[in-house]
Design a protein around this motif. Structure first.
Motif, PDB file in Angstrom:
ATOM      1  N   MET A   4      38.729  66.145  37.589  1.00 11.64           N
ATOM      2  CA  MET A   4      40.480  65.856  37.336  1.00 11.64           C
ATOM      3  C   MET A   4      40.971  65.807  37.994  1.00 11.64           C
ATOM      4  O   MET A   4      41.989  65.255  38.367  1.00 11.64           O
TER       5      MET A   4
ATOM      6  N   ASP B 258      40.032  62.549  33.026  1.00 10.11           N
ATOM      7  CA  ASP B 258      40.704  62.404  32.261  1.00 10.11           C
ATOM      8  C   ASP B 258      40.540  64.004  31.463  1.00 10.11           C
ATOM      9  O   ASP B 258      42.238  64.682  30.731  1.00 10.11           O
ATOM     10  N   HIS B 259      39.501  64.724  31.252  1.00 13.47           N
ATOM     11  CA  HIS B 259      39.276  65.814  30.996  1.00 13.47           C
ATOM     12  C   HIS B 259      38.527  66.928  31.137  1.00 13.47           C
ATOM     13  O   HIS B 259      37.119  66.152  31.793  1.00 13.47           O
TER      14      HIS B 259
END
Length: 282
Positions: free
Chosen positions: A256, A262-263
């Motif tokens: 990230m 993104d997670h």
């Protein structure tokens, strides 16, 4: 034919990435040892393939490299005469690069500690970086040519040469490391900033490997018996480290922080890579 269900796969992988051996994992998850032994290369190969595709154009600025020792089948001095010198028997080294800012591990390589492996390792590292970086390695001589061939002059490179005492007390030869005496930074290419010439993050990553992979622990009988399984275990470890495990100083995962995820990945998502690999093969 029995097929391992998703929840049991997740349980096995979760156990492996927390530093348990194959047999301990089999006992904890109430499955056969061969079930765990079969799942490891499948998930390891899927993790390696995924990271090779995704870990590119990384925004790293400061990179550190180091090598960590392990062995397969037997320690070098204990390898039988008929197997001595064969690939996959005796000492095995893992070359690791880590970004000092994002803490992501962009690449690694399992092999001998020689010039050939150093060159392939550096070519792999160079192909994953988006910008000019400052690179620091230890004083291993094979890095000199490897870095020059892979990066040319488009890098700021320095070696951190460490000196150790050769004096040890009685009984300390086998288990105690030599005493650290001093170190000196040796600029070699470009204009590396002296305050950033360090291998501390790379050496700390080595400790993480020994803590999170049972086969890397010293003085254990859980060592790797086959080199392929050793590679697969390392690939699984770095998948978990890069994408699943929250870094204590970053409060997010290295992936990230580097912008390639993104997670925070779950173990279920890691296991789903097996299905993606099967669909691509079909």
């Amino acid at each position: 034919m029995n097929k391992l269900n998703q929840s049991k796969r997740v349980q096995i992988i979760a156990s492996l990435v927390e530093g348990n051996s194959l047999r301990a994992t089999a006992r904890m998850c109430d499955v056969a040892f061969n079930t765990v032994l079969k799942l490891l290369p499948e998930i390891g190969q899927a993790c390696e393939d995924y990271q090779r595709r995704v870990l590119v154009n990384l925004p790293c600025k400061r990179v550190q490299c180091d090598e960590i020792w392990s062995f397969c089948y037997a320690k070098e001095k204990n390898v039988p005469a008929d197997l001595r010198g064969k690939h996959g028997y005796g000492d095995v080294w893992t070359w690791v690069a880590i970004c000092a800012d994002t803490k992501i591990v962009p690449c690694w390589r399992v092999g001998d500690r020689d010039a050939w492996n150093a060159q392939h390792f550096m070519y792999d590292l160079a192909s994953r970086l988006a910008n000019r970086v400052q690179l620091t390695t230890d004083g291993h001589r094979v890095y000199l040519q490897a870095v020059e061939l892979a990066f040319g002059i488009d890098i700021d490179y320095a070696m951190l040469v460490k000196l150790y005492s050769s004096d040890r007390g009685e009984g300390e030869v086998r288990y105690s490391p030599p005493d650290f005496v001093s170190c000196r930074a040796v600029p070699l290419i470009g204009k590396p900033k002296r305050k950033h010439v360090s291998t501390s993050f790379a050496e700390r990553q080595n400790l993480t490997m020994r803590m999170k992979m049972r086969r890397m622990t010293r003085l254990t009988n859980a060592f790797s018996k086959k080199l392929d399984n050793h590679r697969h275990a390392i690939a699984l470890h770095y998948m978990h480290y890069n994408f699943c495990r929250i870094h204590q100083t970053l409060r997010v995962t290295p992936a990230m922080e580097a912008g390639v995820a993104d997670h925070i990945w779950t173990i279920e998502e890691v296991v789903s890579l097996l299905g993606d690999a099967a669909r691509r093969a079909a």
